[in-house]
Write an enzyme that holds these catalytic residues in place. Sequence first.
Site, mmCIF file in Angstrom:
data_model
loop_
_atom_site.group_PDB
_atom_site.id
_atom_site.type_symbol
_atom_site.label_atom_id
_atom_site.label_comp_id
_atom_site.label_asym_id
_atom_site.label_seq_id
_atom_site.Cartn_x
_atom_site.Cartn_y
_atom_site.Cartn_z
ATOM 1 N N THR A 248 70.137 5.593 17.135
ATOM 2 C CA THR A 248 70.442 6.031 15.770
ATOM 3 C C THR A 248 69.290 6.836 15.182
ATOM 4 O O THR A 248 69.497 7.857 14.518
ATOM 5 C CB THR A 248 70.731 4.803 14.885
ATOM 6 O OG1 THR A 248 71.866 4.113 15.411
ATOM 7 C CG2 THR A 248 71.010 5.209 13.451
ATOM 8 N N ASN B 115 75.724 5.247 14.199
ATOM 9 C CA ASN B 115 75.109 3.963 14.554
ATOM 10 C C ASN B 115 74.986 3.807 16.052
ATOM 11 O O ASN B 115 75.698 4.444 16.828
ATOM 12 C CB ASN B 115 75.957 2.814 14.017
ATOM 13 C CG ASN B 115 77.268 2.652 14.785
ATOM 14 O OD1 ASN B 115 78.224 3.390 14.539
ATOM 15 N ND2 ASN B 115 77.322 1.712 15.715
ATOM 16 N N CYS B 116 74.090 2.931 16.450
ATOM 17 C CA CYS B 116 74.070 2.384 17.807
ATOM 18 C C CYS B 116 74.169 0.875 17.657
ATOM 19 O O CYS B 116 74.744 0.394 16.684
ATOM 20 C CB CYS B 116 72.818 2.822 18.566
ATOM 21 S SG CYS B 116 71.261 2.359 17.790
ATOM 22 N N LYS B 117 73.654 0.124 18.579
ATOM 23 C CA LYS B 117 73.695 -1.334 18.488
ATOM 24 C C LYS B 117 72.755 -1.834 17.390
ATOM 25 O O LYS B 117 73.154 -2.596 16.509
ATOM 26 C CB LYS B 117 73.332 -1.937 19.839
ATOM 27 C CG LYS B 117 73.354 -3.453 19.910
ATOM 28 C CD LYS B 117 72.999 -3.907 21.321
ATOM 29 C CE LYS B 117 72.907 -5.420 21.446
ATOM 30 N NZ LYS B 117 72.538 -5.821 22.838
ATOM 31 N N VAL C 25 75.422 -1.682 14.481
ATOM 32 C CA VAL C 25 76.838 -1.789 14.817
ATOM 33 C C VAL C 25 77.568 -2.736 13.868
ATOM 34 O O VAL C 25 77.010 -3.732 13.393
ATOM 35 C CB VAL C 25 77.007 -2.246 16.283
ATOM 36 C CG1 VAL C 25 76.541 -3.687 16.486
ATOM 37 C CG2 VAL C 25 78.444 -2.055 16.760
#
Length: 538
Positions: free
Chosen positions: A446, A438-440, A227
């Site tokens: 992802t 994206n993710c975190k 992120v």
Amino acid sequence: MHITNLGLHQVSFQSGDSYKGAEETGKHKGVSVISYQRVKNGERNKGIEALNRLYLQNQTSLTGKSLLFARDKAEVFCEAIKLAGGDTSKIKAMMERLDTYKLGEVNKRHINELNKVISEEIRAQLGIKNKKELQTKIKQIFTDYLNNKNWGPVNKNISHHGKNYSFQLTPASHMKIGNKNIFVKEYNGKGICCASTRERDHIANMWLSKVVDDEGKEIFSGIRHGVISAYGLKKNSSERAVAARNKAEELVSAALYSRPELLSQALSGKTVDLKIVSTSLLTPTSLTGGEESMLKDQVSALKGLNSKRGGPTKLLIRNSDGLLKEVSVNLKVVTFNFGVNELALKMGLGWRNVDKLNDESICSLLGDNFLKNGVIGGWAAEAIEKNPPCKNDVIYLANQIKEIVNNKLQKNDNGEPYKLSQRVTLLAYTIGAVPCWNCKSGKDRTGMQDAEIKREIIRKHETGQFSQLNSKLSSEEKRLFSTILMNSGNMEIQEMNTGVPGNKVMKKLPLSSLELSYSERIGDPKIWNMVKGYSSFV
């Protein structure tokens, strides 16, 4: 530390699920114990044989996994204590004692004892007074260890239907022109792992992900990353906003790098056109560790880089001489967010905060009236005009997106958790934009998006058509998906970020109705467990 292949030679299968053609080396009630060293090619389908060989290479008991992980982490903490001038004898003694045990003799109590000794020694040797400070120090030590390792390119290959495919993953540290990293702040060959929550200059865990066919032709390319938020800094602070801006500029630079012809033109002084489709996989609610504020940081920073009517966006890129050069980019960025975890797809959380954002971005991508009347406009129409051969694929993906959004199918699993995020990403690539997702952390959600894209792009390459909406994976497609999950490069990326491979998307919950559909999509519980890997220990 590298323990993707653990080297254990015996693996237990339930009766009736053993590997045909292997020689049994022992008998237990209800179980066949099979020696990997003596496995012979049987008569079963080669795809199944390959998956079973992967299983035999990688699978080990949970106790064995946790022991190896705890022991290797102990080595890291011993080194940190030694560097601080402390005494590591108690930790070493505990490690030596564990080394005398056979794997089957070790249980969770032994592992907990080792972890307890490590915590006590770090507290005593480094003068730490309270539990919170201790946890912070332990995290810092291991994060520094991961960030000081060399992060190199990951190249994996698979074969399917007699065709070879290459998965090429290039970390930010190797996004270079000649021998020089392109970014303002150097990586020096290292990485920024996902635990670097206060990092101000670099995006955590950023990679260029490519799929190349057996003729050497690129059939997909995009940027995957963590992120765009330094969420370890104070919320709404100026330093956090500046960090997000730095990360966003780095993402745009990476997107430009993924288009070598545009990068070359930009460095020669020309103003180039660049479109980016950013697809976030967060669940923006107060229940998800601050993902709502992270998404705000990311969207604000990316939108802030959009070129204004007054002129292009300016970026600094290092050229082949290692000198920073200002380049001009007519930049257009659209930002989506589609939750893909259990909270989003099983409990309906997080959508209220992103529906408006997604609707606006669909208007940019496909036109203001597309969802109402199906007439394609926006970036997609521009792409069809410039590149007519892409028309059929654009229409096919666009109509699927329309059906998903108008029926709110993206808000439920229904056998395909990433149905909308995957199709938006594929559409972005089809129309010539740079897809970013994206993710975190950039490794679990992802990584699953990365695998889903690779599965679908290979299907399209071989059949000429994308999958139909709401279609179930066939047995053959499940084997392809399983092979990709094990050979996509995701396990290596997970290991670089946490010290061990394993995807947290794979969960068994007290209520099976709350679980995502990956047991069904993969089909083989052995492969499901391999993909899960060590994720429960990090």
